[in-house]
Scaffold this motif. Structure first.
Motif, PDB file in Angstrom:
ATOM      1  N   LEU A   6       0.827  -1.219   0.000  1.00 51.04           N
ATOM      2  CA  LEU A   6       0.000   0.000   0.000  1.00 51.04           C
ATOM      3  C   LEU A   6       0.859   1.266   0.000  1.00 51.04           C
ATOM      4  N   LEU A  26      -9.216   3.464   0.269  1.00 51.80           N
ATOM      5  CA  LEU A  26      -9.063   2.061  -0.139  1.00 51.80           C
ATOM      6  C   LEU A  26     -10.429   1.531  -0.590  1.00 51.80           C
ATOM      7  N   ASP A  29     -12.843  -0.742   1.489  1.00 55.10           N
ATOM      8  CA  ASP A  29     -13.525  -0.233   2.682  1.00 55.10           C
ATOM      9  C   ASP A  29     -14.628   0.707   2.233  1.00 55.10           C
ATOM     10  N   TYR A  66      -5.557  -5.516  10.954  1.00 58.75           N
ATOM     11  CA  TYR A  66      -5.554  -4.088  10.636  1.00 58.75           C
ATOM     12  C   TYR A  66      -4.290  -3.373  11.126  1.00 58.75           C
ATOM     13  N   GLY A  67      -4.108  -2.143  10.634  1.00 58.98           N
ATOM     14  CA  GLY A  67      -3.227  -1.220  11.323  1.00 58.98           C
ATOM     15  C   GLY A  67      -3.933  -0.824  12.612  1.00 58.98           C
ATOM     16  N   GLU A  86       1.303  -2.095  12.154  1.00 61.89           N
ATOM     17  CA  GLU A  86       0.604  -2.844  11.111  1.00 61.89           C
ATOM     18  C   GLU A  86       0.362  -4.288  11.552  1.00 61.89           C
ATOM     19  N   LYS A  87      -0.890  -4.687  11.563  1.00 63.70           N
ATOM     20  CA  LYS A  87      -1.318  -6.064  11.825  1.00 63.70           C
ATOM     21  C   LYS A  87      -0.539  -6.746  12.954  1.00 63.70           C
ATOM     22  N   VAL A  98      -7.284   1.033  11.945  1.00 66.10           N
ATOM     23  CA  VAL A  98      -7.263   2.009  10.847  1.00 66.10           C
ATOM     24  C   VAL A  98      -8.129   1.453   9.716  1.00 66.10           C
ATOM     25  N   GLY A 100      -9.721   2.216   5.741  1.00 69.07           N
ATOM     26  CA  GLY A 100      -9.072   2.789   4.549  1.00 69.07           C
ATOM     27  C   GLY A 100      -9.453   4.182   4.096  1.00 69.07           C
ATOM     28  N   GLN A 124       4.830  -0.673   3.716  1.00 66.86           N
ATOM     29  CA  GLN A 124       3.590  -0.437   4.438  1.00 66.86           C
ATOM     30  C   GLN A 124       3.366   1.058   4.678  1.00 66.86           C
ATOM     31  N   THR A 126       1.422   2.105   6.909  1.00 67.55           N
ATOM     32  CA  THR A 126       1.400   2.227   8.380  1.00 67.55           C
ATOM     33  C   THR A 126       2.788   2.559   8.939  1.00 67.55           C
TER      34      THR A 126
HETATM   35  C1  G1P Z   1      -4.687  -2.120   4.741  1.00 71.26           C
HETATM   36  C2  G1P Z   1      -3.718  -1.414   5.665  1.00 71.26           C
HETATM   37  C3  G1P Z   1      -4.161  -1.577   7.131  1.00 71.26           C
HETATM   38  C4  G1P Z   1      -5.581  -1.091   7.294  1.00 71.26           C
HETATM   39  C5  G1P Z   1      -6.511  -1.818   6.308  1.00 71.26           C
HETATM   40  C6  G1P Z   1      -7.902  -1.225   6.361  1.00 71.26           C
HETATM   41  O1  G1P Z   1      -4.570  -3.512   4.945  1.00 71.26           O
HETATM   42  O2  G1P Z   1      -2.420  -1.933   5.473  1.00 71.26           O
HETATM   43  O3  G1P Z   1      -3.318  -0.834   7.959  1.00 71.26           O
HETATM   44  O4  G1P Z   1      -6.006  -1.297   8.625  1.00 71.26           O
HETATM   45  O5  G1P Z   1      -6.033  -1.695   4.961  1.00 71.26           O
HETATM   46  O6  G1P Z   1      -8.811  -1.976   5.578  1.00 71.26           O
HETATM   47  P1  G1P Z   1      -5.214  -4.587   3.912  1.00 71.26           P
HETATM   48  O7  G1P Z   1      -6.667  -4.695   4.292  1.00 71.26           O
HETATM   49  O8  G1P Z   1      -5.031  -4.048   2.552  1.00 71.26           O
HETATM   50  O9  G1P Z   1      -4.477  -5.860   4.172  1.00 71.26           O
END
Ligand code: G1P
Length: 183
Positions: A6, A26, A29, A66-67, A86-87, A98, A100, A124, A126
């Motif tokens: 990302l 994103l 979301d 998630y973050g 992050e995660k 967090v 998106g 990342q 994050t």
């Molecule tokens: C991404 C971000 C993460 C965030 C999430 C929200 O992760 O890296 O920090 O919390 O989107 O949907 P992904 O869902 O793409 O793995």
């Protein structure tokens, strides 16, 4: 031309964005709110002059998806982020995830340029946000509205059904269809 994470995707937009604050959204979301999620964050950015990310409480068993951010509340719905990870596999700093939507200062591009691959070998966003939080400050805003995770199969279906059920032309026929199909 490679998907490196990302943070890398955001960095690819650097020349288009230029030297001004910008919104990251994103696509998986979905936020349904009377004031759009991104606008709620942009208002927070305008009030405080600091990058702002969308936050939502999640159950403890979901924090590793998630973050996760933690910090001190400075205003209703608003925290000054002190930690963002992050995660996290264990010991999440809070249950505030967090979601998106981000309103970010152009400084994030310089930070992203220097960030090394993190979780999953990806650049990342994050990790860059953690640097930004330390250097100039970063806010988290617990947005108002319903959020759907369209990156999950059932979540995607749920989002479609929820939006269809809000439409007077579709709600009735959809209910009938669901009854018929679940017989
Ligand atoms: C991404 C971000 C993460 C965030 C999430 C929200 O992760 O890296 O920090 O919390 O989107 O949907 P992904 O869902 O793409 O793995």
């Amino acid at each position: 031309q490679e998907p490196l994470g990302l943070g890398h995707a955001v960095l690819c937009a650097r020349d288009v964005v230029g030297d001004e604050p910008f919104v990251v959204m994103l696509g998986d979301d979905i936020i349904d709110a009377s004031v759009p999620g991104a606008k709620q964050l942009a208002d927070c950015y305008a009030r405080h002059g600091l990058g702002t990310v969308a936050l939502m409480e999640v159950p403890p068993e979901e924090t590793s998806m998630y973050g996760i951010a933690a910090g001190e509340e400075i205003e209703p719905r608003t925290i000054r982020i002190e930690r963002i990870v992050e995660k996290p596999k264990r010991d999440p700093p809070s249950n505030l995830a967090v979601i998106g939507r981000y309103v970010l200062p152009p400084r994030i591009f310089q930070v992203l340029d220097e960030v090394r691959p993190g979780v999953g070998g990806e650049i990342q966003l994050t990790d860059a946000l953690a640097v930004l939080a330390r250097e100039e400050g970063l806010l988290g805003y617990r947005f108002e509205g319903d959020r759907y995770d369209a990156g999950d199969r059932l979540g995607y279906l749920r989002a479609n059904l929820a939006f269809a059920l809000k439409r007077s032309d579709l709600a009735g026929p959809l209910r009938e269809l669901m009854k018929e199909m679940s017989r």
